[in-house]
Design an enzyme around this catalytic site. Structure first.
Site, PDB file in Angstrom:
ATOM      1  N   ASN A   9       0.873  -1.178   0.000  1.00 20.99           N
ATOM      2  CA  ASN A   9       0.000   0.000   0.000  1.00 20.99           C
ATOM      3  C   ASN A   9       0.906   1.222   0.000  1.00 20.99           C
ATOM      4  OD1 ASN A   9      -1.803   2.058   0.479  1.00 20.99           O
ATOM      5  ND2 ASN A   9      -2.276   1.455   2.585  1.00 20.99           N
ATOM      6  N   LYS A  11       0.119   4.273  -0.362  1.00 23.29           N
ATOM      7  CA  LYS A  11      -0.490   5.505   0.164  1.00 23.29           C
ATOM      8  C   LYS A  11      -0.202   6.657  -0.801  1.00 23.29           C
ATOM      9  CE  LYS A  11      -0.172   3.454   4.661  1.00 23.29           C
ATOM     10  NZ  LYS A  11      -0.115   3.594   6.097  1.00 23.29           N
ATOM     11  N   HIS A  96      -9.664   1.650   4.399  1.00 25.27           N
ATOM     12  CA  HIS A  96      -8.419   1.783   5.159  1.00 25.27           C
ATOM     13  C   HIS A  96      -8.654   2.754   6.316  1.00 25.27           C
ATOM     14  CE1 HIS A  96      -4.321   2.861   6.230  1.00 25.27           C
ATOM     15  NE2 HIS A  96      -3.957   1.731   5.661  1.00 25.27           N
ATOM     16  N   GLU A 168      -5.921  -4.534  10.268  1.00 18.66           N
ATOM     17  CA  GLU A 168      -4.874  -3.555  10.551  1.00 18.66           C
ATOM     18  C   GLU A 168      -5.192  -2.802  11.841  1.00 18.66           C
ATOM     19  OE1 GLU A 168      -2.618  -2.469   6.662  1.00 18.66           O
ATOM     20  OE2 GLU A 168      -4.276  -1.091   6.920  1.00 18.66           O
ATOM     21  N   SER A 214       3.091  -2.127  10.218  1.00 21.58           N
ATOM     22  CA  SER A 214       4.535  -2.242  10.450  1.00 21.58           C
ATOM     23  C   SER A 214       5.114  -3.617  10.098  1.00 21.58           C
ATOM     24  CB  SER A 214       4.879  -1.863  11.900  1.00 21.58           C
ATOM     25  OG  SER A 214       4.471  -0.529  12.161  1.00 21.58           O
ATOM     26  N   GLY A 236       4.853   1.247   4.558  1.00 18.47           N
ATOM     27  CA  GLY A 236       6.206   1.795   4.415  1.00 18.47           C
ATOM     28  C   GLY A 236       7.208   0.869   3.745  1.00 18.47           C
TER      29      GLY A 236
HETATM   30  P1  PGA Z   1       2.658   0.318   7.560  1.00 14.66           P
HETATM   31  O1  PGA Z   1       1.211   0.598   6.907  1.00 14.66           O
HETATM   32  O2  PGA Z   1       3.147  -0.996   7.013  1.00 14.66           O
HETATM   33  O3  PGA Z   1       3.519   1.485   7.108  1.00 14.66           O
HETATM   34  O4  PGA Z   1       2.474   0.277   9.043  1.00 14.66           O
HETATM   35  C1  PGA Z   1       0.299  -0.442   6.703  1.00 14.66           C
HETATM   36  C2  PGA Z   1      -0.971   0.095   6.096  1.00 14.66           C
HETATM   37  O5  PGA Z   1      -1.437   1.176   6.491  1.00 14.66           O
HETATM   38  O6  PGA Z   1      -1.559  -0.541   5.197  1.00 14.66           O
END
Ligand code: PGA
Length: 250
Positions: A9, A11, A96, A168, A214, A236
């Site tokens: 993702n 974003k 999300h 999530e 994460s 990320g």
């Molecule tokens: P993250 O984000 O891996 O940066 O924690 C996950 C997400 O929001 O899908």
């Protein structure tokens, strides 16, 4: 049929040019004869057509991160499922927590979007998850149950069995604070149980459940090895092709 499925993702990251550079590198790293993991990149709208072209013949899926539930109309700034389908996208994230928190997404709009995506043959990745306060108050199961029950109103079992659900926990997104594999497993097992209550055992066995929050190369394997976790939604760590391939090849 359940299958391992890891989706990135992105974003609001990367330009078209940066996306093309990622794709050029990642397609060399990804070898579908080495892994049975299905892979997707969910990118901003402007990059979708470019990514579809760049991943042609690789089996790597491309997804969007949002869609409107109407076919067309006076909805400034929105995008329809037909518009997404025209780019060739395979999947689309819905609900999300960032969309729920900053853009007024509700269980009801999630439901309308799921109906539209199934109608247009785009696979939804439906996100659910509780906030920190809700977990501390012991309300996490109730919150996730409500998101599922209200989000899946009138979604037929044949569609539901093709659904991807991403659990999530909001407190683990972008914070570096991962849910422990056991915490993630407990909730993913619970989600499967709620799906069984809404539908039946067959649908519950087939639905693909991802954990997100994460996920990184160092924790991907222990998360993926949990019984009810079929995949991951990676924020990320999906931006860098070297990190992302390590997660895919966990
Ligand atoms: P993250 O984000 O891996 O940066 O924690 C996950 C997400 O929001 O899908």
């Amino acid at each position: 049929m359940r299958y391992p499925f890891i989706a990135g993702n992105w974003k609001m990251h990367k330009t078209i040019k940066e996306a093309a550079l990622f794709a050029e590198k990642f397609r060399k790293l990804y070898d579908s004869s080495v892994t049975d993991v299905r892979v997707a990149i969910c990118a901003p709208f402007t990059q979708l057509a470019e990514l579809k072209k760049a991943f042609e013949g690789t089996g790597i899926l491309v997804g969007a991160q949002n869609v409107h539930f109407e076919d067309k109309g006076a909805f400034t700034g929105e995008i329809s499922a037909d518009m997404l389908a025209e780019t060739g996208v395979d999947c689309c994230i819905v609900g999300h927590s960032e969309r729920r928190e900053y853009f007024g997404e509700t269980n009801e709009t999630v439901n309308l979007k799921l109906h539209k995506l199934f109608e247009k043959n785009i696979m939804p990745i439906m996100c659910v998850g509780e906030g920190l306060e809700q977990r501390e108050a012991g309300e996490e199961h109730q919150i996730v149950r409500t998101q599922l029950v209200e989000g899946l109103v009138n979604i037929a079992p044949e569609y539901a069995s093709r659904l991807v659900i991403a659990y999530e926990p909001i407190w683990a997104i972008g914070t570096g604070k991962t849910a422990s594999p056991q915490q993630a497993q407990d909730m993913c097992g619970y989600i499967r149980q709620v799906i069984e209550e809404i539908y039946d055992e067959t649908v519950a066995d087939e639905v693909v459940i991802q954990y997100g929050g994460s996920v990184k190369p160092s924790n991907a394997a222990e998360i993926m090895n949990m019984e009810d976790i079929d995949g991951a939604l990676v924020g990320g760590a999906s931006l860098d092709p070297d990190d992302f391939i390590e997660i895919v090849n966990f």
